[in-house]
Motif scaffolding. Structure first.
Motif, short mmCIF file in Angstrom:
data_model
loop_
_atom_site.label_atom_id
_atom_site.label_comp_id
_atom_site.label_asym_id
_atom_site.label_seq_id
_atom_site.Cartn_x
_atom_site.Cartn_y
_atom_site.Cartn_z
N SER A 130 0.83 -1.21 0.00
CA SER A 130 0.00 0.00 0.00
C SER A 130 0.87 1.26 0.00
O SER A 130 0.50 2.27 -0.59
CB SER A 130 -0.93 0.01 1.22
OG SER A 130 -1.91 -0.99 1.12
N PHE A 131 2.02 1.19 0.69
CA PHE A 131 2.94 2.32 0.69
C PHE A 131 3.63 2.47 -0.67
O PHE A 131 3.88 3.58 -1.14
CB PHE A 131 4.00 2.14 1.78
CG PHE A 131 3.54 2.61 3.14
CD1 PHE A 131 2.23 2.45 3.54
CD2 PHE A 131 4.43 3.20 4.03
CE1 PHE A 131 1.80 2.88 4.79
CE2 PHE A 131 4.01 3.63 5.29
CZ PHE A 131 2.69 3.46 5.67
N LEU A 132 3.93 1.33 -1.31
CA LEU A 132 4.59 1.37 -2.61
C LEU A 132 3.63 1.80 -3.72
O LEU A 132 4.02 2.51 -4.67
CB LEU A 132 5.16 -0.02 -2.95
CG LEU A 132 6.35 -0.49 -2.10
CD1 LEU A 132 6.71 -1.93 -2.46
CD2 LEU A 132 7.55 0.42 -2.29
N PHE A 133 2.40 1.37 -3.62
CA PHE A 133 1.38 1.69 -4.64
C PHE A 133 0.15 2.26 -3.97
O PHE A 133 -0.90 1.59 -3.88
CB PHE A 133 1.02 0.43 -5.44
CG PHE A 133 2.20 -0.30 -6.00
CD1 PHE A 133 2.82 0.13 -7.16
CD2 PHE A 133 2.71 -1.44 -5.36
CE1 PHE A 133 3.91 -0.55 -7.68
CE2 PHE A 133 3.80 -2.13 -5.87
CZ PHE A 133 4.41 -1.67 -7.04
N PRO A 134 0.23 3.50 -3.45
CA PRO A 134 -0.90 4.08 -2.72
C PRO A 134 -2.15 4.20 -3.59
O PRO A 134 -2.06 4.58 -4.76
CB PRO A 134 -0.37 5.46 -2.30
CG PRO A 134 0.75 5.74 -3.25
CD PRO A 134 1.36 4.43 -3.59
N GLN A 135 -3.28 3.87 -2.98
CA GLN A 135 -4.56 3.89 -3.70
C GLN A 135 -5.53 4.86 -3.04
O GLN A 135 -5.47 5.09 -1.82
CB GLN A 135 -5.18 2.49 -3.72
CG GLN A 135 -4.33 1.44 -4.39
CD GLN A 135 -4.16 1.70 -5.87
OE1 GLN A 135 -5.11 2.01 -6.57
NE2 GLN A 135 -2.92 1.57 -6.35
N THR A 136 -6.39 5.41 -3.85
CA THR A 136 -7.53 6.17 -3.33
C THR A 136 -8.80 5.49 -3.84
O THR A 136 -8.75 4.67 -4.76
CB THR A 136 -7.49 7.64 -3.78
OG1 THR A 136 -7.44 7.68 -5.22
CG2 THR A 136 -6.28 8.36 -3.20
N ILE A 137 -9.91 5.84 -3.23
CA ILE A 137 -11.17 5.17 -3.55
C ILE A 137 -12.18 6.18 -4.08
O ILE A 137 -12.35 7.26 -3.49
CB ILE A 137 -11.76 4.46 -2.31
CG1 ILE A 137 -10.81 3.37 -1.83
CG2 ILE A 137 -13.12 3.86 -2.61
CD1 ILE A 137 -11.27 2.69 -0.55
N VAL A 138 -12.85 5.81 -5.17
CA VAL A 138 -14.02 6.57 -5.60
C VAL A 138 -15.17 6.06 -4.75
O VAL A 138 -15.69 4.97 -4.99
CB VAL A 138 -14.30 6.35 -7.10
CG1 VAL A 138 -15.53 7.15 -7.52
CG2 VAL A 138 -13.09 6.74 -7.93
N LEU A 139 -15.52 6.83 -3.74
CA LEU A 139 -16.47 6.32 -2.76
C LEU A 139 -17.85 6.11 -3.38
O LEU A 139 -18.39 6.99 -4.05
CB LEU A 139 -16.57 7.28 -1.57
CG LEU A 139 -15.31 7.35 -0.71
CD1 LEU A 139 -15.48 8.38 0.40
CD2 LEU A 139 -14.96 6.00 -0.12
N ALA A 140 -18.38 4.93 -3.13
CA ALA A 140 -19.71 4.61 -3.63
C ALA A 140 -20.74 5.12 -2.63
O ALA A 140 -20.42 5.77 -1.64
CB ALA A 140 -19.84 3.10 -3.79
N GLU A 141 -21.99 4.81 -2.91
CA GLU A 141 -23.04 5.14 -1.95
C GLU A 141 -22.76 4.38 -0.66
O GLU A 141 -22.23 3.27 -0.69
CB GLU A 141 -24.42 4.76 -2.50
CG GLU A 141 -24.87 5.60 -3.69
CD GLU A 141 -25.08 7.05 -3.31
OE1 GLU A 141 -25.58 7.31 -2.20
OE2 GLU A 141 -24.73 7.93 -4.12
N ALA A 142 -23.13 4.96 0.45
CA ALA A 142 -22.90 4.30 1.73
C ALA A 142 -23.60 2.94 1.75
O ALA A 142 -24.72 2.80 1.28
CB ALA A 142 -23.42 5.16 2.88
N ALA A 143 -22.90 1.97 2.28
CA ALA A 143 -23.50 0.63 2.38
C ALA A 143 -24.66 0.66 3.35
O ALA A 143 -24.77 1.53 4.21
CB ALA A 143 -22.44 -0.37 2.85
N GLU A 144 -25.56 -0.30 3.18
CA GLU A 144 -26.69 -0.37 4.10
C GLU A 144 -26.18 -0.57 5.52
O GLU A 144 -25.16 -1.19 5.75
CB GLU A 144 -27.61 -1.53 3.71
CG GLU A 144 -28.30 -1.31 2.38
CD GLU A 144 -29.24 -2.46 2.06
OE1 GLU A 144 -29.42 -3.32 2.95
OE2 GLU A 144 -29.78 -2.48 0.97
#
Length: 417
Positions: free
Chosen positions: A100-114
């Protein structure tokens, strides 16, 4: 009638792996040609349902029978198995931090889970784990609570060993054999079940998961493959001093493949039991260590929790220090061991890990939502890694003891005939 018998005989004579591959291809083709044929999904539902239904009973009777016979030897091999399960789960979390440190990722946040009931801290996870030990045994069987099943099966088996008549012990052994035969019948129909599972996944998800979340999914799968093909073989080599890949590839083929499609370590316990028998392992050992591994050997779950949590931290612009990353590894490893006792598996432990960085539950549940979207691939690879590892390390502990006793390794690992 003769024609039908001939077809059945031909089916049984064909390699199970080949039949599974045919089922996979047929399921994918049917999903493209007839996406509206919902009845095909039932093949997958029935297969997974049958495995999940029989697996708790199988675990209970096999563990109880093994202990009741009075031949169980939970010696150093058992301690080695537990050590390997816990060590690799922690290493998986630590490696996930590095990737994760070598290949940092971000997230396109979806709708909140139920809204779900999720553990809010490590203490709650451990409390759930301990509570599951003493859950009502009937309830444990009904709900697939394998910690509880193991606990009560061990007590029942030890009690039968001391007070049971010989005829009763024989009956218990016969019951275990009969349930095992039922499992073999179900596994024999795996190609039809996998056809239904592949059909459902292709129709429901298509290729969208590879576009929006492709990089995150690639990091998850890549880290799991690194664990399966590099780290685990290295550990096996350290213990056995031989080429580990014949064992690794055999476990991936005969255990990981079915686990990939069923997406359930618990449902794959019968498959692992059969594989252990083929590997010549001591039934008294693997009848206890394999069900235990399905609960605490959670390399894939530790990777998922760690990478998804760090991706959430990156998305929010949080700086993660090395001490915090190490603490996350420990929390992910311990939390992963409790994953099977929490509805929803490893994904619902993400909020617990996110709380370490002060990430709100609302944001954490959106990350869980993303996890469910990519879960069709992520969860399949995760389960394959976990399940194959159960057998790999049970075999490693057993063969390591063989070497100490001056015995030769099996021929497929370079031992003498």
């Amino acid at each position: 009638m003769k024609t039908l018998k001939a077809i059945v005989a031909k089916y049984n004579a064909t390699s199970l792996i080949l039949r599974i591959l045919v089922g996979l291809i047929v399921g994918a083709v049917l999903a493209v040609l007839v996406p509206g044929a919902g009845w095909l999904e039932e093949f997958g539902n029935l297969f997974v349902g049958a495995l999940k239904g029989i697996a708790p009973v199988l675990v209970f009777v096999i563990v109880a029978s093994a202990l009741a016979q009075g031949t169980s030897k939970l010696d150093r091999r058992f301690g080695t198995v537990i050590w390997l399960y816990m060590l690799t789960t922690f290493l998986a979390a630590a490696i996930a931090v590095i990737t994760s440190f070598l290949f940092p990722q971000t997230i396109v946040l979806a709708e909140a889970a139920e809204s779900e009931v999720v553990p809010q801290g490590l203490g709650e996870v451990l409390n759930t784990l301990l509570t599951n030990f003493v859950a009502n045994p009937v309830s444990a069987l009904l709900n697939g609570n394998y910690i509880g099943i193991l606990f009560w099966a061990c007590l029942f088996g030890l009690a039968m060993k001391k007070y049971g008549a010989e005829s009763t012990k024989v009956f218990l052994a016969n019951t275990a054999d009969a349930v095992s035969q039922i499992v073999r019948w179900i596994i024999n129909l795996a190609p039809f079940g996998i056809m239904g599972l592949v059909y459902t996944n292709v129709v429901s998800n298509g290729l969208s998961i590879f576009t929006q979340y492709g990089r995150l999914l690639a990091l998850l799968v890549g880290t799991m493959l690194f664990m399966a093909l590099i780290v685990s073989p290295l550990i096996i080599f350290i213990y056995l001093h031989c080429n580990p890949y014949p064992l690794v590839f055999r476990c991936l083929k005969e255990s990981g493949l079915t686990a990939f499609f069923t997406r359930s370590s618990a449902a794959n316990i019968p498959v692992n039991m059969t594989l252990c028998e083929k590997l010549g392992l001591d039934k008294d050992m693997y009848s206890v260590s394999i069900p235990l591994g399905a609960t605490i050997n959670m390399d894939g779950a530790a990777i998922t929790i760690t990478i998804m949590t760090l991706a959430a931290a990156n998305t929010l612009g949080l700086q993660v220090s090395l001490p915090a990353a190490i603490l996350l590894s420990v929390m992910s490893a311990l939390g992963a061991c409790g994953a099977s006792g929490v509805a929803g598996g490893s994904l619902l432990l993400i909020p617990m890990a996110c709380s370490l960085f002060g990430i709100s539950n609302d944001i954490a549940m959106q990350v869980v939502g993303v996890g469910f979207i990519i879960g069709v691939v992520q969860d399949s690879v995760e389960t394959a890694l976990n399940s194959a590892g159960d057998v790999e390390f049970a075999a490693t502990a057993e063969y390591h003891q063989w070497l100490k006793e001056g015995k030769s390794l099996p021929e497929f690992l370079g031992g003498k005939k």
